[in-house]
Design a protein around this motif. Sequence first.
Motif, PDB file in Angstrom:
ATOM      1  N   ARG A 237      12.093   1.653   8.983  1.00 26.92           N
ATOM      2  CA  ARG A 237      12.648   0.338   8.637  1.00 26.92           C
ATOM      3  C   ARG A 237      13.036   0.274   7.165  1.00 26.92           C
ATOM      4  O   ARG A 237      14.111  -0.217   6.808  1.00 26.92           O
ATOM      5  N   ALA A 238      12.154   0.765   6.312  1.00 27.20           N
ATOM      6  CA  ALA A 238      12.400   0.692   4.871  1.00 27.20           C
ATOM      7  C   ALA A 238      13.590   1.550   4.458  1.00 27.20           C
ATOM      8  O   ALA A 238      14.430   1.126   3.643  1.00 27.20           O
ATOM      9  N   ILE A 239      13.678   2.744   5.004  1.00 28.43           N
ATOM     10  CA  ILE A 239      14.769   3.651   4.649  1.00 28.43           C
ATOM     11  C   ILE A 239      16.096   3.101   5.142  1.00 28.43           C
ATOM     12  O   ILE A 239      17.113   3.162   4.436  1.00 28.43           O
ATOM     13  N   GLU A 240      16.125   2.523   6.326  1.00 30.40           N
ATOM     14  CA  GLU A 240      17.349   1.923   6.842  1.00 30.40           C
ATOM     15  C   GLU A 240      17.771   0.738   5.977  1.00 30.40           C
ATOM     16  O   GLU A 240      18.960   0.539   5.699  1.00 30.40           O
ATOM     17  N   HIS A 241      16.793  -0.046   5.539  1.00 37.74           N
ATOM     18  CA  HIS A 241      17.057  -1.171   4.644  1.00 37.74           C
ATOM     19  C   HIS A 241      17.770  -0.681   3.384  1.00 37.74           C
ATOM     20  O   HIS A 241      18.797  -1.243   2.969  1.00 37.74           O
ATOM     21  N   ALA A 242      17.235   0.362   2.774  1.00 36.10           N
ATOM     22  CA  ALA A 242      17.808   0.889   1.533  1.00 36.10           C
ATOM     23  C   ALA A 242      19.150   1.569   1.779  1.00 36.10           C
ATOM     24  O   ALA A 242      20.107   1.390   1.012  1.00 36.10           O
ATOM     25  N   ARG A 243      19.252   2.324   2.857  1.00 34.15           N
ATOM     26  CA  ARG A 243      20.477   3.084   3.125  1.00 34.15           C
ATOM     27  C   ARG A 243      21.652   2.168   3.489  1.00 34.15           C
ATOM     28  O   ARG A 243      22.813   2.504   3.235  1.00 34.15           O
ATOM     29  N   SER A 244      21.347   1.023   4.073  1.00 34.28           N
ATOM     30  CA  SER A 244      22.404   0.118   4.526  1.00 34.28           C
ATOM     31  C   SER A 244      22.950  -0.772   3.411  1.00 34.28           C
ATOM     32  O   SER A 244      23.787  -1.637   3.663  1.00 34.28           O
ATOM     33  N   GLY A 245      22.442  -0.590   2.186  1.00 35.38           N
ATOM     34  CA  GLY A 245      22.978  -1.333   1.060  1.00 35.38           C
ATOM     35  C   GLY A 245      22.225  -2.594   0.698  1.00 35.38           C
ATOM     36  O   GLY A 245      22.672  -3.378  -0.141  1.00 35.38           O
ATOM     37  N   LYS A 246      21.046  -2.791   1.306  1.00 39.13           N
ATOM     38  CA  LYS A 246      20.273  -4.002   1.040  1.00 39.13           C
ATOM     39  C   LYS A 246      19.359  -3.871  -0.173  1.00 39.13           C
ATOM     40  O   LYS A 246      18.666  -4.812  -0.541  1.00 39.13           O
ATOM     41  N   GLY A 247      19.331  -2.689  -0.769  1.00 40.73           N
ATOM     42  CA  GLY A 247      18.553  -2.504  -1.983  1.00 40.73           C
ATOM     43  C   GLY A 247      17.172  -1.946  -1.754  1.00 40.73           C
ATOM     44  O   GLY A 247      16.846  -1.424  -0.677  1.00 40.73           O
ATOM     45  N   PRO A 248      16.305  -2.039  -2.768  1.00 37.63           N
ATOM     46  CA  PRO A 248      14.979  -1.396  -2.732  1.00 37.63           C
ATOM     47  C   PRO A 248      14.021  -2.056  -1.751  1.00 37.63           C
ATOM     48  O   PRO A 248      14.203  -3.215  -1.350  1.00 37.63           O
ATOM     49  N   TYR A 249      12.997  -1.300  -1.391  1.00 34.00           N
ATOM     50  CA  TYR A 249      11.959  -1.773  -0.473  1.00 34.00           C
ATOM     51  C   TYR A 249      10.642  -1.149  -0.902  1.00 34.00           C
ATOM     52  O   TYR A 249      10.619  -0.004  -1.354  1.00 34.00           O
ATOM     53  N   ILE A 250       9.549  -1.894  -0.778  1.00 33.98           N
ATOM     54  CA  ILE A 250       8.230  -1.394  -1.165  1.00 33.98           C
ATOM     55  C   ILE A 250       7.361  -1.185   0.073  1.00 33.98           C
ATOM     56  O   ILE A 250       7.235  -2.082   0.907  1.00 33.98           O
ATOM     57  N   LEU A 251       6.780  -0.014   0.180  1.00 32.09           N
ATOM     58  CA  LEU A 251       5.796   0.280   1.216  1.00 32.09           C
ATOM     59  C   LEU A 251       4.465   0.578   0.540  1.00 32.09           C
ATOM     60  O   LEU A 251       4.368   1.529  -0.245  1.00 32.09           O
ATOM     61  N   GLU A 252       3.456  -0.228   0.813  1.00 33.99           N
ATOM     62  CA  GLU A 252       2.121   0.070   0.311  1.00 33.99           C
ATOM     63  C   GLU A 252       1.346   0.774   1.419  1.00 33.99           C
ATOM     64  O   GLU A 252       1.038   0.181   2.450  1.00 33.99           O
ATOM     65  N   MET A 253       1.047   2.033   1.195  1.00 31.30           N
ATOM     66  CA  MET A 253       0.320   2.830   2.166  1.00 31.30           C
ATOM     67  C   MET A 253      -1.182   2.765   1.874  1.00 31.30           C
ATOM     68  O   MET A 253      -1.649   3.254   0.842  1.00 31.30           O
ATOM     69  N   MET A 254      -1.931   2.148   2.775  1.00 28.57           N
ATOM     70  CA  MET A 254      -3.380   2.045   2.622  1.00 28.57           C
ATOM     71  C   MET A 254      -4.003   3.355   3.084  1.00 28.57           C
ATOM     72  O   MET A 254      -4.167   3.604   4.285  1.00 28.57           O
ATOM     73  N   THR A 255      -4.309   4.211   2.137  1.00 24.90           N
ATOM     74  CA  THR A 255      -4.781   5.547   2.461  1.00 24.90           C
ATOM     75  C   THR A 255      -6.090   5.820   1.730  1.00 24.90           C
ATOM     76  O   THR A 255      -6.717   4.909   1.187  1.00 24.90           O
ATOM     77  N   TYR A 256      -6.516   7.092   1.702  1.00 25.96           N
ATOM     78  CA  TYR A 256      -7.812   7.415   1.111  1.00 25.96           C
ATOM     79  C   TYR A 256      -7.860   8.908   0.799  1.00 25.96           C
ATOM     80  O   TYR A 256      -7.442   9.734   1.617  1.00 25.96           O
ATOM     81  N   ARG A 257      -8.343   9.236  -0.381  1.00 26.92           N
ATOM     82  CA  ARG A 257      -8.542  10.653  -0.710  1.00 26.92           C
ATOM     83  C   ARG A 257     -10.015  10.996  -0.578  1.00 26.92           C
ATOM     84  O   ARG A 257     -10.875  10.271  -1.046  1.00 26.92           O
ATOM     85  N   TYR A 258     -10.286  12.128   0.061  1.00 27.72           N
ATOM     86  CA  TYR A 258     -11.675  12.538   0.287  1.00 27.72           C
ATOM     87  C   TYR A 258     -12.280  13.208  -0.942  1.00 27.72           C
ATOM     88  O   TYR A 258     -13.496  13.146  -1.143  1.00 27.72           O
ATOM     89  N   ARG A 259     -11.450  13.874  -1.717  1.00 30.12           N
ATOM     90  CA  ARG A 259     -11.934  14.565  -2.909  1.00 30.12           C
ATOM     91  C   ARG A 259     -11.837  13.654  -4.127  1.00 30.12           C
ATOM     92  O   ARG A 259     -11.319  12.550  -4.053  1.00 30.12           O
ATOM     93  N   GLY A 260     -12.297  14.139  -5.262  1.00 24.54           N
ATOM     94  CA  GLY A 260     -12.183  13.382  -6.498  1.00 24.54           C
ATOM     95  C   GLY A 260     -10.743  13.272  -6.944  1.00 24.54           C
ATOM     96  O   GLY A 260      -9.833  13.842  -6.339  1.00 24.54           O
ATOM     97  N   HIS A 261     -10.538  12.538  -8.019  1.00 25.11           N
ATOM     98  CA  HIS A 261      -9.186  12.367  -8.548  1.00 25.11           C
ATOM     99  C   HIS A 261      -8.537  13.725  -8.809  1.00 25.11           C
ATOM    100  O   HIS A 261      -7.387  13.953  -8.464  1.00 25.11           O
TER     101      HIS A 261
END
Length: 340
Positions: A237-261
């Motif tokens: 959805r986000a890529i189609e939004h940007a590719r179709s000329g509607k401008g930027p889009y933000i996706l916040e991915m709720m993820t997690y790293r198992y190791r340290g920084h």
Amino acid sequence: MARKAAAAKVASSAQSNVPDFTKDEELRAYRDMLLIRRFEEKAGQMYGMGLIGGFCHLYIGQEAVVTGINMASQEGDASITGYRDHGHMLVIGMEPKGVMAELTGRGGGLSKGKGGSMHMFSNEHRFYGGNGIVGAQVSLGTGLAFAAKYRGENTVSLTYFGDGAANQGQVYESFNMAKLWNLPVVYIIENNRYAMGTSVERASAQTDFSRRGIGFGIEGEQVDGMDVRLVRDAAARAIEHARSGKGPYILEMMTYRYRGHSMSDPAKYRSKDEVSTMRAERDPIEQSKKRILDRGYGSEESLKLIETEIRAIVTEAADFATSDPEPDVSELWTDVYAEA
């Protein structure tokens, strides 16, 4: 508690409308995520043996994000990220031997052994780093989108950054310009909940990063970044939004790293129980594996063959990265300036 509640909210709401993968899509996602996981595990092992110097930031736990985004992108789309970059390179098809050889500083590395973990590039794959300065890739990714629009290309800039980088000033300068000119860029915030050792709640007044573009008129959404199906669906959805000329889009991915920084981080700012719970309940690879088995897309035996194939690729990469010659001293003077 607030962090757990936010993650639970995203996961529970997402599960009510989960898009299905075909057999081929599920197997592709499983293989790509497994390659990242096994590669990163080997890189961590080699770092501990002193074969990799400098900084090394592993992507273990976050594999579903870049895998799902890549499944929704098209050939020619550009991508750029920060220093936790090995998974991004592998999933877009960059040679594992070249990635690992760069980590060990060998001439066969993707940056000829001069960039190390944080500075690898590939014009062929339109991958522009691997950038060591926190948040720097956001303005560069916006520039890639500007170039695409200026040249009339039908491509999108996939610009990845973390929850810590989301508080950098240059991010908001980029947001403003991207919306002002309706640039084809998707900003992907990989919210792994800790900026180095600082939790989101301690560093951010607005912890819903998908809303960070509201003041500029940029749409955004939170996504369960531990489920590759939901990542791919939102990315499409986000890529189609940007590719179709509607401008930027933000996706916040709720993820997690198992190791340290990074490999030098003992990660004492969070409990072992928190990490083990995420591994047991939300691991993206185990979720995919369970779906494959439950739906008859594969068997334990066929998945073991994939595991064997992946381990062979990683072993070959490690062997190459420890036997390939180091770059000649003359390489110190190459690729420093571009002739105009």
